[in-house]
Design a protein around this motif. Structure first.
Motif, PDB file in Angstrom:
ATOM      1  N   LEU A 248      12.215 -12.678  16.058  1.00  0.00           N
ATOM      2  CA  LEU A 248      11.497 -13.193  14.888  1.00  0.00           C
ATOM      3  C   LEU A 248      10.128 -12.524  14.763  1.00  0.00           C
ATOM      4  CD1 LEU A 248      11.342 -15.190  12.522  1.00  0.00           C
ATOM      5  CD2 LEU A 248      10.383 -16.875  14.117  1.00  0.00           C
ATOM      6  N   ALA A 249       9.463 -12.332  15.896  1.00  0.00           N
ATOM      7  CA  ALA A 249       8.157 -11.666  15.879  1.00  0.00           C
ATOM      8  C   ALA A 249       8.304 -10.233  15.366  1.00  0.00           C
ATOM      9  CB  ALA A 249       7.542 -11.679  17.271  1.00  0.00           C
ATOM     10  N   ARG A 250       9.331  -9.534  15.881  1.00  0.00           N
ATOM     11  CA  ARG A 250       9.540  -8.141  15.448  1.00  0.00           C
ATOM     12  C   ARG A 250       9.878  -8.086  13.960  1.00  0.00           C
ATOM     13  NH1 ARG A 250      10.764  -3.023  17.011  1.00  0.00           N
ATOM     14  NH2 ARG A 250      12.357  -1.919  15.827  1.00  0.00           N
ATOM     15  N   ALA A 251      10.768  -8.981  13.519  1.00  0.00           N
ATOM     16  CA  ALA A 251      11.163  -8.988  12.110  1.00  0.00           C
ATOM     17  C   ALA A 251       9.961  -9.263  11.205  1.00  0.00           C
ATOM     18  CB  ALA A 251      12.245 -10.043  11.889  1.00  0.00           C
ATOM     19  N   SER A 252       9.091 -10.164  11.638  1.00  0.00           N
ATOM     20  CA  SER A 252       7.904 -10.468  10.828  1.00  0.00           C
ATOM     21  C   SER A 252       6.968  -9.269  10.783  1.00  0.00           C
ATOM     22  CB  SER A 252       7.182 -11.695  11.374  1.00  0.00           C
ATOM     23  OG  SER A 252       6.637 -11.444  12.660  1.00  0.00           O
ATOM     24  N   GLY A 253       6.853  -8.549  11.909  1.00  0.00           N
ATOM     25  CA  GLY A 253       6.011  -7.351  11.938  1.00  0.00           C
ATOM     26  C   GLY A 253       6.506  -6.292  10.974  1.00  0.00           C
TER      27      GLY A 253
END
Length: 337
Positions: A248-253
């Motif tokens: 989720l963190a990567r996708a948001s980035g």
């Protein structure tokens, strides 16, 4: 032989009239020299003030345009600064969010999320910027904030995630995307501004400054949605599954990086409007100077001519005073002595 005589009373009245006339001329010449304008406009225009009135109206319109230009330039400058801050924040957190999945370190993911949460709050506050009491991105409802508080937005998103039973990063991303789309929770909870942009301001006789986009613009929805998704990591979304939380963190980035393109286009559009306003300012100032020159031709006086008339009037008045004093000393008794 008939001898014409003038009585002392008549002579005194004549001297007083001459004195009053010269003093009036002296005051008129003094005012014209100090102001650079004709003192007696009634005689100058013979009662027809239409040409001067047209010029005065044009000058007032020019001043009104210049005031609008000053106000619009201030708004554009503040908007560019706010969007620049949002871009800078986005760039700072995008890299760290993308890389946390590769580290497989839950603490790094959590810390990156907390940093994103703090920056999301800053972005919301930044986009609520107001100038001269008017919120820039709130459209016609500029008397209030453009966005709800960051806490309100994120709490509403968390409620949607819970209702949807989102258990993976893809599920959460879908909920956030739907919520920020037109007709979603963003319109009813997050965005507090008007349904349309404020009216443009006329900046010259031939052009009008376009209003700023509202905070409901797709570019702002995208960047705020991406940042909100990263902020959810900082609030513990998917905390029970570290791998999904890292995804989720990567996708948001990645979404933050993608949303940057829309911000660039928005800033470029504002830059185009700044150029239009700058050209309008040049046009309006040139028109004002032309009108001022025309007005000066109608009511202005030559400083040299005004100074010459002032000096000549002073000389006449001094001569009158000297003559009056001399006459006042004449008497038969004094002559016989």
């Amino acid at each position: 032989m008939t001898i014409a005589s003038v009585s002392d009373l008549s002579q005194s009245l004549q001297l007083r009239r001459d004195n009053a006339s010269l003093r009036a001329s002296l005051l008129e010449a003094t005012r014209e020299l100090s102001t650079g304008r004709r003192d007696n406009l009634l005689d100058r225009f013979a009662g027809d003030f239409a040409p001067l009135s047209d010029i005065e109206v044009g000058l007032k319109r020019a001043e009104s345009f210049l005031n609008n230009i000053s106000e619009q330039r201030l708004r554009y400058g503040a908007a560019q600064s706010a969007l620049g801050t949002v871009r800078e924040i986005s760039e700072q957190i995008a890299g760290s969010l993308i890389l946390v999945q590769e580290t497989a370190d839950a603490d790094l993911v959590r810390n990156a999320g907390r940093d994103a949460l703090a920056r999301f709050e800053t972005v919301v506050a930044t986009l609520n910027i107001s100038v001269a009491g008017a919120t820039l991105f709130a459209g016609v409802a500029s008397d209030g904030p453009a966005f709800a508080q960051a806490e309100t937005i994120l709490s509403a998103l968390e409620a949607e995630i819970a209702v949807a039973g989102a258990a993976t990063s893809d599920d959460v991303a879908m909920v956030v995307s739907t919520w920020f789309a037109a007709g979603g929770g963003f319109d009813t909870v997050a965005y507090l501004g008007g349904s349309r942009a404020s009216n443009g301001l006329p900046v010259s006789e031939t052009s009008e400054a376009n209003p700023l986009a509202t905070a409901a613009d797709p570019a702002m929805r995208d960047v705020l949605g991406a940042l909100a998704m990263s902020a959810l990591v900082g609030r513990g979304t998917l905390d029970g599954d570290p791998d999904e939380q890292a995804r989720l963190a990567r996708a948001s980035g990645l979404k933050v990086m993608t949303a940057d393109e829309g911000l660039v286009e928005l800033m470029a559009d504002i830059g185009t409007q700044e150029g239009r306003v700058a050209r309008a300012e040049v046009e309006t100032r040139a028109r004002r100077e032309a009108l001022e020159m025309a007005r000066n031709d109608l009511i202005g006086v030559d400083p040299y001519d005004a100074a010459t008339r002032l000096r000549a009037t002073e000389t006449q008045l001094e001569s009158l005073y000297a003559m009056t004093a001399r006459l006042s000393r004449l008497s038969l008794t004094a002559y016989l002595r």
